[in-house]
Motif scaffolding. Structure first.
Motif, PDB file in Angstrom:
ATOM      1  N   LEU A   9       2.347   0.232  -2.077  1.00 28.40           N
ATOM      2  CA  LEU A   9       2.676  -0.314  -0.751  1.00 28.40           C
ATOM      3  C   LEU A   9       3.742   0.530  -0.054  1.00 28.40           C
ATOM      4  O   LEU A   9       3.654   0.793   1.149  1.00 28.40           O
ATOM      5  N   ILE A  12       2.115   3.816   1.192  1.00 30.59           N
ATOM      6  CA  ILE A  12       1.262   3.607   2.371  1.00 30.59           C
ATOM      7  C   ILE A  12       2.125   3.241   3.588  1.00 30.59           C
ATOM      8  O   ILE A  12       1.853   3.686   4.708  1.00 30.59           O
ATOM      9  N   TYR A  13       3.168   2.474   3.348  1.00 29.40           N
ATOM     10  CA  TYR A  13       4.083   2.120   4.448  1.00 29.40           C
ATOM     11  C   TYR A  13       4.698   3.397   5.039  1.00 29.40           C
ATOM     12  O   TYR A  13       4.732   3.573   6.252  1.00 29.40           O
ATOM     13  N   ARG A  16       2.077   5.375   7.004  1.00 27.86           N
ATOM     14  CA  ARG A  16       1.218   4.577   7.888  1.00 27.86           C
ATOM     15  C   ARG A  16       0.977   5.200   9.262  1.00 27.86           C
ATOM     16  O   ARG A  16      -0.132   5.131   9.780  1.00 27.86           O
ATOM     17  N   VAL A  32      -5.152  -1.882  -4.886  1.00 28.90           N
ATOM     18  CA  VAL A  32      -3.823  -2.365  -5.305  1.00 28.90           C
ATOM     19  C   VAL A  32      -3.981  -3.511  -6.296  1.00 28.90           C
ATOM     20  O   VAL A  32      -4.504  -4.564  -5.949  1.00 28.90           O
ATOM     21  N   CYS A  34      -2.726  -6.603  -7.890  1.00 28.81           N
ATOM     22  CA  CYS A  34      -1.593  -7.500  -7.640  1.00 28.81           C
ATOM     23  C   CYS A  34      -1.997  -8.943  -7.867  1.00 28.81           C
ATOM     24  O   CYS A  34      -3.181  -9.260  -8.016  1.00 28.81           O
TER      25      CYS A  34
ATOM     26  N   SER B  10      -3.477 -10.939  -2.904  1.00 21.33           N
ATOM     27  CA  SER B  10      -4.219  -9.717  -2.608  1.00 21.33           C
ATOM     28  C   SER B  10      -3.361  -8.901  -1.646  1.00 21.33           C
ATOM     29  O   SER B  10      -2.684  -9.465  -0.778  1.00 21.33           O
ATOM     30  N   ALA B  11      -3.376  -7.560  -1.813  1.00 15.62           N
ATOM     31  CA  ALA B  11      -2.574  -6.715  -0.924  1.00 15.62           C
ATOM     32  C   ALA B  11      -3.399  -6.190   0.244  1.00 15.62           C
ATOM     33  O   ALA B  11      -2.884  -5.456   1.088  1.00 15.62           O
ATOM     34  N   ILE B  14      -1.909  -6.754   3.831  1.00 18.66           N
ATOM     35  CA  ILE B  14      -0.702  -5.966   4.121  1.00 18.66           C
ATOM     36  C   ILE B  14      -1.090  -4.511   4.403  1.00 18.66           C
ATOM     37  O   ILE B  14      -0.630  -3.902   5.368  1.00 18.66           O
ATOM     38  N   ILE B  15      -1.968  -3.968   3.557  1.00 17.59           N
ATOM     39  CA  ILE B  15      -2.423  -2.583   3.746  1.00 17.59           C
ATOM     40  C   ILE B  15      -3.131  -2.445   5.096  1.00 17.59           C
ATOM     41  O   ILE B  15      -2.914  -1.490   5.844  1.00 17.59           O
ATOM     42  N   MET B  18      -0.599  -2.336   7.835  1.00 23.87           N
ATOM     43  CA  MET B  18       0.113  -1.045   7.823  1.00 23.87           C
ATOM     44  C   MET B  18      -0.704   0.048   8.498  1.00 23.87           C
ATOM     45  O   MET B  18      -0.183   0.845   9.262  1.00 23.87           O
ATOM     46  N   TYR B  32       7.293  -7.007   2.949  1.00 21.94           N
ATOM     47  CA  TYR B  32       6.962  -6.442   4.256  1.00 21.94           C
ATOM     48  C   TYR B  32       6.756  -7.579   5.246  1.00 21.94           C
ATOM     49  O   TYR B  32       6.196  -8.620   4.888  1.00 21.94           O
TER      50      TYR B  32
END
Lengths: 141, 280
Positions: A9, A12-13, A16, A32, A34, B10-11, B14-15, B18, B32
């Motif tokens: 994360l 990618i942030y 971005r 990812v 998670c 799940s991400a 967020i991805i 972004m 985030y």
């Protein structure tokens, strides 16, 4: 210590704007692990596939990356690693990667919020620099 | 501006933010946040070191973790959302209900529940394109609750993807003050009655229902569609009290397999605890 999810994360942030402005988002694939995710990977290589750069395998730590690299069963095609570490460990980790057959080893330094390349392919350097908005340097001992 | 915390299993969302809206996402510690004109959404991904707060898990009685649990700043659940990029056609529909249905059927629920997915998808078992609407469970039950079970047409998924729709739904839930929708008894009764017609391994005998579906495949692995179908029927019956008991008619081997399954498997435990076993 950062988890693999946190490392992906964060990467990618930090990338971005470049990805949004320069890459075809339909070709970007990011896996990812998670939450309660326990399934196997859908793809055999690389967590971060930007479509224009060979996939990058992300791990939380040096030890996890090392285990992955040395495993004979998986990720044989991975040529790029990404993980998080701190400045005081760079030298030792650099020694480990220096003679390995890899293109790039990107580390995120969580103590100073910077990226370093412990191993790099000269042809990829400009791309990685642009991707991370200039916040990446080659590590020299 | 309304603030909310989104606990993510799940991400993907967020991805997606972004990459598609880089100016609207900001780092806050290891989390985030998405800030737009009306909302400040803080996305958190629970892990071993930072698990989902007990206050929240106590409000969710389900058989799996929903993808997005939307809470106010005091950890009161506003909504629980499950999304999927793959249309749940054929057997997949009831399987996808494992997490959502227990929450949706709970009459004491104080928060919204939503499931969001494409309407049309490929049914791998038949190698054809099918619609969610072909399912008896959609026709008799889900179609009555379009705000909870959102199945998107192909043209809604050309410019926007599932994550975009999920984000819009989260914002709608955070901003709206409407009460959660609780299913009506008449729809539950209709669905349960239809299950007797549509599920060939289910029959009505007097005041009981007998289920004789094979719970395990020939290689002894779990038949998830069968487990999910039975679980759905049990939950519908618990909500309506229409039938006295549900009898699970099974072979000795399958009965033993059911007993030997992982004791932490909530779905298996639910089936074991809510059926009367009859070995044939």
């Amino acid at each position: 210590m950062m988890t693999e999810t946190e490392v992906i994360l964060k990467f990618i942030y930090d990338a971005r704007y470049f990805i949004n402005e320069n890459l075809d988002l339909d070709k970007v694939r990011i896996e990812v692990p998670c939450g309660s995710w326990v399934g196997s990977k859908r793809r055999s290589i690389g967590d971060i596939d930007l479509g224009v750069f060979p996939p990058i395998e992300a791990k939380g730590t040096f030890i996890d990356s090392l285990k992955d690299f040395e495993s004979s069963e998986k990720n044989l095609q991975v040529m790029n690693y990404l993980y998080a570490t701190t400045q005081d460990k760079l030298s030792k980790e650099f020694d480990y990667w220096s003679n390995k057959n890899l293109d790039n080893v990107i580390v995120y330094l969580s103590d100073v919020n910077k990226y370093k390349l412990l191993k790099h392919n000269i042809e990829d350097f400009d791309f990685l620099t642009s991707l991370l908005g200039g916040n990446v340097e080659i590590f020299r001992k | 501006m309304k603030k909310a915390i989104i606990y993510c299993d799940s991400a993907d969302l967020i991805i997606n933010i972004m990459l598609k809206s880089p100016k609207k996402i900001h780092q806050r510690g290891t989390d985030y946040c998405y800030i737009d004109k009306d909302v400040d959404l803080l996305f958190k991904i629970p892990n071993k070191n930072n698990p989902l707060p007990k206050k929240i898990s106590n409000q969710l009685n389900t058989y799996g973790t929903m993808d997005y649990i939307v809470c106010d700043e005091h950890d009161n659940v506003i909504s629980a959302i499950e999304d999927t990029k793959t249309a749940p056609v054929g057997n997949a529909l009831l399987q996808r209900m494992d997490k959502v249905l227990p929450l949706f059927l709970n009459r004491n629920r104080k928060f919204k529940v939503a499931y969001i997915a494409p309407r049309i998808g490929k049914d791998d078992s038949q190698d054809t394109e099918r619609s969610v609407c072909q399912s008896w469970f959609f026709q008799k039950f889900l179609k009555n609750y379009g705000k909870n079970f959102i199945f998107l047409e192909k043209n809604q998924l050309t410019k926007e993807n599932i994550c975009d729709h999920t984000l819009n739904l989260i914002i709608e839930h955070v901003l709206s003050n409407t009460a959660p929708i609780i299913p009506q008894n008449k729809h539950l009764v209709e669905a349960l009655n239809e299950s007797i017609k549509s599920v060939r391994t289910l029959k009505k005998v007097g005041t009981d229902l007998i289920f004789s579906g094979k719970m395990f495949k020939p290689n002894n692995s779990t038949s998830h569609p069968v487990h999910s179908t039975l679980m759905t029927i049990i939950m519908l019956n618990q909500s309506t009290g229409l039938y006295n008991k549900i009898i699970l008619e099974t072979s000795k081997d399958h009965s033993q397999l059911l007993d030997s399954r992982n004791k932490n498997n909530k779905k298996v435990n639910f089936i074991k605890n809510n059926t009367t076993r009859r070995v044939v």
